[in-house]
Design a protein around this motif. Structure first.
Motif, PDB file in Angstrom:
ATOM      1  N   THR A 400       0.857  -1.183   0.000  1.00  0.00           N
ATOM      2  CA  THR A 400       0.000   0.000   0.000  1.00  0.00           C
ATOM      3  C   THR A 400       0.893   1.233   0.000  1.00  0.00           C
ATOM      4  O   THR A 400       1.769   1.370   0.864  1.00  0.00           O
ATOM      5  CB  THR A 400      -0.915   0.034   1.234  1.00  0.00           C
ATOM      6  OG1 THR A 400      -1.839  -1.063   1.177  1.00  0.00           O
ATOM      7  CG2 THR A 400      -1.709   1.337   1.280  1.00  0.00           C
ATOM      8  N   SER A 402       1.417   5.036   0.650  1.00  0.00           N
ATOM      9  CA  SER A 402       0.878   6.177   1.385  1.00  0.00           C
ATOM     10  C   SER A 402       1.411   7.451   0.742  1.00  0.00           C
ATOM     11  O   SER A 402       2.631   7.627   0.645  1.00  0.00           O
ATOM     12  CB  SER A 402       1.278   6.117   2.862  1.00  0.00           C
ATOM     13  OG  SER A 402       0.834   7.270   3.552  1.00  0.00           O
ATOM     14  N   ASN A 417      -4.159   6.848  -0.013  1.00  0.00           N
ATOM     15  CA  ASN A 417      -3.474   5.566  -0.109  1.00  0.00           C
ATOM     16  C   ASN A 417      -3.813   4.893  -1.423  1.00  0.00           C
ATOM     17  O   ASN A 417      -4.960   4.956  -1.892  1.00  0.00           O
ATOM     18  CB  ASN A 417      -3.879   4.641   1.045  1.00  0.00           C
ATOM     19  CG  ASN A 417      -3.368   5.118   2.383  1.00  0.00           C
ATOM     20  OD1 ASN A 417      -2.268   5.660   2.488  1.00  0.00           O
ATOM     21  ND2 ASN A 417      -4.167   4.915   3.429  1.00  0.00           N
TER      22      ASN A 417
END
Length: 443
Positions: A400, A402, A417
């Motif tokens: 993921t 950010s 995200n």
């Protein structure tokens, strides 16, 4: 003795038709004004709603290309890369079909205004069409198709170089940089090195025009590729020139994969019109004409900070679309101004000839000439103001990202995200993030 204004059927064809034609074809609202509802939805981070407005509005007269380009951009903002490229392929056909402008369109543009021509795009927009098609293919993992777009970009840039050797766009840096990355991904290392060299030269040329420096990422790519293809002397020279060393050794690169985030920041500048007084070289009279200019938007986001699995990278600007658009327009301004002056003289002569037959006729043709004196404000408004790149070496797996968007003072303005980013050892994964600030007031 003053002549009495009167209408006669015999006089009608001599003046009424020209005045009526000018009024019918001149148009009222500018293209950029009509785009504002779409822009508002983009500022609300709602490209789906923007698409609904675009499709309901449909392509305007002579504006099919812009409809397709904006549709393609809105589709990619919704991650529908296949549909986006279908729209871009249709856009290519429009350019190919209408690039040789018909005699009737040339005549209408000369008499009425430049906006009566079928829009075929600026050189910048034609280059960016291929760039975004390549990015779509890369995000789909179709590198061979992306390579075709890279080759088409090269052909277009060579044409620009031949037509305008001094043009800033003829050495567009990001198009060349992206081509090098595509060649490298496909294992065509010699071609990649050539493209990286051309990109480096282009960034140096642009550095003199804009505040766009050579990205450190490109320097690393050039060093790594020079070493990979065995150019020891060039590697040593570049290492001394850049003051850098290759960050990663080949072994660690094989154990990890790389995520390339393309951050598409803001929206391109708006093309507006303003009236200026210029001198008619034939008569010496001052003539008022309408000319286009770009109105820049505030730059609210400086860069993006991207983190994943404790790896952090700051984005670097790789394409200054706003500045290139402005520079390109300025290069074409002498020709645009010359056409506007010639058009104003013709309209003046038409009104004077009509006035010789009928006072009201002359007035109507004169009013029509004034109302139809409009600048061509059409442009690909869903393009970003600039494109930035951030790259992270990450272990294999699903990550993921950010993303923090920062202003010039380092304050975070927005966070988001991107999930399910899959990384494969020894390969690159391309992802995009489009952001349009809610605050879009003009400078």
């Amino acid at each position: 003795m003053m002549r009495k204004a009167h209408f006669s059927l015999a006089a009608l064809p001599l003046w009424f038709c020209s005045g009526w034609l000018l009024l019918q074809l001149g148009g009222c609202a500018s293209y950029s004004q009509g785009f504002e509802p779409i822009e508002a939805k983009l500022a609300a981070q709602d490209p789906a709603a923007a698409m609904q407005i675009l499709e309901k509005k449909g392509p305007g007269r002579n504006e099919l290309l812009l409809y397709l380009l904006n549709k393609a951009m809105l589709q990619r903002m919704q991650h529908d890369f296949v549909a986006s490229n279908q729209s871009l392929e249709q856009a290519k056909q429009v350019i190919q079909t209408y690039s040789a402008v018909s005699i009737s369109e040339q005549s209408a543009a000369f008499i009425i205004n430049d906006a009566t021509r079928t829009y075929t795009g600026t050189p910048l927009e034609q280059v960016m069409l291929h760039v975004y098609a390549a990015l779509n293919y890369l995000e789909l993992g179709e590198h061979d198709a992306a390579r075709v777009e890279a080759l088409q970009v090269e052909v277009r840039l060579r044409q620009l170089m031949q037509d305008s050797p001094d043009s800033a766009l003829s050495v567009d840096p990001f198009a060349r940089y992206l081509s090098g990355m595509i060649f490298e991904d496909l294992g065509e290392y010699s071609d990649a090195m050539i493209a990286y060299r051309k990109a480096h030269e282009a960034y140096q040329a642009h550095e003199e025009l804009y505040t766009l420096s050579v990205p450190d990422y490109l320097k690393q790519d050039m060093l790594r590729m020079a070493r990979k293809v065995g150019l020891k002397n060039e590697y040593a020279k570049l290492k001394a020139q850049f003051g850098l060393s290759v960050h990663n050794n080949p072994d660690s690169a094989q154990e990890k994969g790389e995520v390339v985030l393309l951050f598409h920041n803001g929206l391109a500048p708006i093309k507006r019109e303003h009236s200026v007084a210029v001198m008619d070289p034939g008569s010496g009279r001052l003539i008022r004409v309408s000319l286009p200019y770009y109105q820049f938007r505030p730059e609210l986001i400086s860069h993006a900070r991207v983190t994943a699995s404790n790896v952090l990278a700051d984005s670097q600007q790789v394409e200054a679309i706003d500045n290139i658009a402005e520079q390109t327009l300025q290069a074409y301004m002498p020709a645009i101004t010359a056409r506007a002056v010639a058009r104003a003289v013709l309209k003046y002569n038409m009104s004077r000839e009509a006035g010789k037959q009928n006072d009201v006729a002359g007035l109507i043709v004169n009013i029509a000439g004034v109302l139809t004196e409009r600048a061509d404000t059409r442009s690909w408004l869903s393009l970003p103001a600039n494109i930035q790149m951030a790259r992270l070496q990450l272990p294999a797996g699903t990550h993921t990202l950010s993303i923090e968007l920062l202003n010039d003072f380092g304050h975070i303005q927005h966070t988001t995200n991107l999930s399910n980013v899959k990384v494969t050892p020894g390969e690159r994964r391309y992802v995009s993030y489009h952001y349009v600030p809610r605050y879009l007031m003009r400078k």
